[in-house]
Design a protein around this motif. Sequence first.
Motif, PDB file in Angstrom:
ATOM      1  N   GLU A  45       0.852  -1.207   0.000  1.00  0.00           N
ATOM      2  CA  GLU A  45       0.000   0.000   0.000  1.00  0.00           C
ATOM      3  C   GLU A  45       0.882   1.249   0.000  1.00  0.00           C
ATOM      4  OE1 GLU A  45      -3.577  -2.085   2.606  1.00  0.00           O
ATOM      5  OE2 GLU A  45      -2.487  -0.379   3.445  1.00  0.00           O
ATOM      6  N   VAL A  46       2.022   1.175   0.681  1.00  0.00           N
ATOM      7  CA  VAL A  46       2.956   2.313   0.686  1.00  0.00           C
ATOM      8  C   VAL A  46       3.543   2.491  -0.717  1.00  0.00           C
ATOM      9  CG1 VAL A  46       5.051   3.288   1.707  1.00  0.00           C
ATOM     10  CG2 VAL A  46       3.487   1.939   3.128  1.00  0.00           C
ATOM     11  N   ALA A  47       3.928   1.371  -1.357  1.00  0.00           N
ATOM     12  CA  ALA A  47       4.467   1.460  -2.729  1.00  0.00           C
ATOM     13  C   ALA A  47       3.433   2.097  -3.659  1.00  0.00           C
ATOM     14  CB  ALA A  47       4.874   0.072  -3.221  1.00  0.00           C
ATOM     15  N   ASP A  48       2.173   1.705  -3.525  1.00  0.00           N
ATOM     16  CA  ASP A  48       1.114   2.299  -4.355  1.00  0.00           C
ATOM     17  C   ASP A  48       0.969   3.793  -4.078  1.00  0.00           C
ATOM     18  OD1 ASP A  48       0.569  -0.090  -5.517  1.00  0.00           O
ATOM     19  OD2 ASP A  48      -1.243  -0.519  -4.336  1.00  0.00           O
ATOM     20  N   PRO A  59      12.654  13.485  -0.369  1.00  0.00           N
ATOM     21  CA  PRO A  59      12.869  12.980   0.996  1.00  0.00           C
ATOM     22  C   PRO A  59      11.653  12.237   1.542  1.00  0.00           C
ATOM     23  CG  PRO A  59      13.650  15.236   0.775  1.00  0.00           C
ATOM     24  CD  PRO A  59      12.848  14.941  -0.451  1.00  0.00           C
ATOM     25  N   ALA A  60      10.453  12.750   1.247  1.00  0.00           N
ATOM     26  CA  ALA A  60       9.237  12.130   1.800  1.00  0.00           C
ATOM     27  C   ALA A  60       9.038  10.709   1.277  1.00  0.00           C
ATOM     28  CB  ALA A  60       8.008  12.993   1.489  1.00  0.00           C
ATOM     29  N   ILE A  61       9.370  10.474   0.015  1.00  0.00           N
ATOM     30  CA  ILE A  61       9.150   9.101  -0.477  1.00  0.00           C
ATOM     31  C   ILE A  61      10.190   8.148   0.131  1.00  0.00           C
ATOM     32  CG2 ILE A  61       7.879   9.800  -2.548  1.00  0.00           C
ATOM     33  CD1 ILE A  61      10.257   9.219  -4.272  1.00  0.00           C
ATOM     34  N   GLY A  62      11.389   8.661   0.428  1.00  0.00           N
ATOM     35  CA  GLY A  62      12.379   7.830   1.128  1.00  0.00           C
ATOM     36  C   GLY A  62      11.887   7.462   2.520  1.00  0.00           C
ATOM     37  N   ILE A  63      11.359   8.443   3.232  1.00  0.00           N
ATOM     38  CA  ILE A  63      10.880   8.198   4.607  1.00  0.00           C
ATOM     39  C   ILE A  63       9.680   7.228   4.573  1.00  0.00           C
ATOM     40  CG2 ILE A  63       9.824   9.283   6.633  1.00  0.00           C
ATOM     41  CD1 ILE A  63      11.423  11.898   5.678  1.00  0.00           C
ATOM     42  N   ALA A  64       8.762   7.480   3.654  1.00  0.00           N
ATOM     43  CA  ALA A  64       7.585   6.592   3.548  1.00  0.00           C
ATOM     44  C   ALA A  64       8.023   5.162   3.239  1.00  0.00           C
ATOM     45  CB  ALA A  64       6.626   7.114   2.472  1.00  0.00           C
ATOM     46  N   ALA A  65       9.016   5.017   2.346  1.00  0.00           N
ATOM     47  CA  ALA A  65       9.489   3.670   1.985  1.00  0.00           C
ATOM     48  C   ALA A  65      10.115   2.984   3.198  1.00  0.00           C
ATOM     49  CB  ALA A  65      10.492   3.760   0.839  1.00  0.00           C
ATOM     50  N   ALA A  66      10.835   3.751   4.016  1.00  0.00           N
ATOM     51  CA  ALA A  66      11.438   3.157   5.224  1.00  0.00           C
ATOM     52  C   ALA A  66      10.342   2.601   6.131  1.00  0.00           C
ATOM     53  CB  ALA A  66      12.276   4.204   5.955  1.00  0.00           C
ATOM     54  N   GLN A  93      12.137  -4.471  -3.096  1.00  0.00           N
ATOM     55  CA  GLN A  93      12.225  -4.236  -4.553  1.00  0.00           C
ATOM     56  C   GLN A  93      10.971  -3.522  -5.066  1.00  0.00           C
ATOM     57  OE1 GLN A  93      14.755  -4.800  -6.483  1.00  0.00           O
ATOM     58  NE2 GLN A  93      16.055  -6.000  -5.136  1.00  0.00           N
ATOM     59  N   ARG A  94       9.811  -3.941  -4.548  1.00  0.00           N
ATOM     60  CA  ARG A  94       8.568  -3.291  -5.012  1.00  0.00           C
ATOM     61  C   ARG A  94       8.519  -1.825  -4.562  1.00  0.00           C
ATOM     62  NH1 ARG A  94       6.535  -8.428  -3.737  1.00  0.00           N
ATOM     63  NH2 ARG A  94       5.686  -7.748  -1.737  1.00  0.00           N
ATOM     64  N   LEU A  95       8.982  -1.569  -3.349  1.00  0.00           N
ATOM     65  CA  LEU A  95       9.028  -0.170  -2.891  1.00  0.00           C
ATOM     66  C   LEU A  95       9.986   0.629  -3.777  1.00  0.00           C
ATOM     67  CD1 LEU A  95       9.118  -0.844   0.953  1.00  0.00           C
ATOM     68  CD2 LEU A  95       7.395   0.577  -0.192  1.00  0.00           C
ATOM     69  N   ASN A  96      11.143   0.048  -4.076  1.00  0.00           N
ATOM     70  CA  ASN A  96      12.162   0.738  -4.871  1.00  0.00           C
ATOM     71  C   ASN A  96      11.663   1.060  -6.283  1.00  0.00           C
ATOM     72  OD1 ASN A  96      14.847   1.762  -5.036  1.00  0.00           O
ATOM     73  ND2 ASN A  96      15.288   0.081  -6.440  1.00  0.00           N
ATOM     74  N   ALA A  97      10.813   0.171  -6.807  1.00  0.00           N
ATOM     75  CA  ALA A  97      10.336   0.343  -8.189  1.00  0.00           C
ATOM     76  C   ALA A  97       9.204   1.374  -8.295  1.00  0.00           C
ATOM     77  CB  ALA A  97       9.857  -1.000  -8.739  1.00  0.00           C
ATOM     78  N   ALA A  98       8.731   1.875  -7.143  1.00  0.00           N
ATOM     79  CA  ALA A  98       7.555   2.759  -7.180  1.00  0.00           C
ATOM     80  C   ALA A  98       7.816   4.035  -7.982  1.00  0.00           C
ATOM     81  CB  ALA A  98       7.107   3.097  -5.766  1.00  0.00           C
ATOM     82  N   ARG A  99       9.031   4.591  -7.858  1.00  0.00           N
ATOM     83  CA  ARG A  99       9.415   5.774  -8.661  1.00  0.00           C
ATOM     84  C   ARG A  99      10.932   5.690  -8.909  1.00  0.00           C
ATOM     85  NH1 ARG A  99       7.000  11.496  -7.157  1.00  0.00           N
ATOM     86  NH2 ARG A  99       7.213  11.758  -9.408  1.00  0.00           N
ATOM     87  N   PRO A 100      11.389   6.044 -10.125  1.00  0.00           N
ATOM     88  CA  PRO A 100      12.796   5.804 -10.443  1.00  0.00           C
ATOM     89  C   PRO A 100      13.774   6.965 -10.226  1.00  0.00           C
ATOM     90  CG  PRO A 100      11.598   6.291 -12.459  1.00  0.00           C
ATOM     91  CD  PRO A 100      10.605   6.377 -11.334  1.00  0.00           C
TER      92      PRO A 100
END
Length: 351
Positions: A45-48, A59-66, A93-100
């Motif tokens: 759900e976070v990846a989505d 920075p926010a997407i890094g924190i959310a992914a953590a 991997q799925r979190l990492n692929a959310a945005r490049p």
Amino acid sequence: MNETFDYARYDRIRPIRWTGVALELLDQRKLPFTVEYLTCTASDEVADAIHSLAVRGAPAIGIAAAWGVVLAAREVMAATSAEALEKLEPALQRLNAARPTAVNLAWALARMRAALKTAGNDWRGSLELEALAIAEEDLAANRRMGALGAALIEPGSGVLTHCNTGSLATAGFGTALGVIRAGVAQERIGKVFAGETRPWLQGARLTAWELQQDGIPATLIADSAAAHLMKTGAVKWVVVGADRICANGDTANKIGTYQLALSARHHGVKFMVVAPSSTVDMATPNGETIEIEERDPGEMFGVGGVRTVAEGIVAWNPVFDVTPAELIDAIVTEKGVIEHPNTERMRAAFG
Ligand code: MRU
């Protein structure tokens, strides 16, 4: 500045909240008219949420992914941290692929992996502490950059910013918008202009609203008005954030940043990039090799859900561009200011 700055007055929005059981994300697709948090209880759900821009800003997407990794840790059964590392990899991997494009995403995930490698039996607890540390360090970096960046601006200057780089895009305070907050508080900045940032309108929907919460008047301009504005002499600095800063200082940021830098150089306006060191990617030598995210052309076919473009039109929607280092007057990170960045100066600062 840190002792005297009224953070409570100038920095009240928090886009990411960890409740202990779930991740709450201020849904930026709905701002400014609906202030609503999206609750994520699973890492996918976070990846989505990252992919759909419910949470956005490097920075926010890094924190959310953590925090997404913390949620993923609840979904796997593993006795040891080594076993957990293996089992969590698909979710990472799925979190990492959310945005490049924004390197902060891969950077935060690398930190979570590293924390897991050294964790003991309470590896879930270690992951939670690491996510918290990533968020807290980001807030501290932003406050430091606010002071460093504002100090470069002559009292009474006008500034132009692009996209949204504020509390909404970070753990709080913001990067370029942190410099603007600090600069306004110190009366170095007399007037703030914000570009709309087509097609997703981060400037119009988010920055203008965020500054309004602080009582900082901002004047909205169409992106296409920027060169004309610079020609009038009303702005002394363009102040922007970054999604990835390369080893030679080339900087990827929201589409439209490059044309602002070109126009600034032509008009004698200074150009400042403000980003935490988590945005610096010394493994990427220059901007040529950065993957530029291309999003659904449908984002360009309407405004607020109302179609404005005839059916059957073809559109191209790259959402970032690269500003060459030679067009940048200063890169501000929490580690200091790099004036006229190049490979040598970047290496001296970041190794
Ligand atoms: O597509 P977005 O809204 O995530 O793009 C955001 C930007 O380009 C910001 O300028 C950048 O991430 C820095 S945010 C502090």
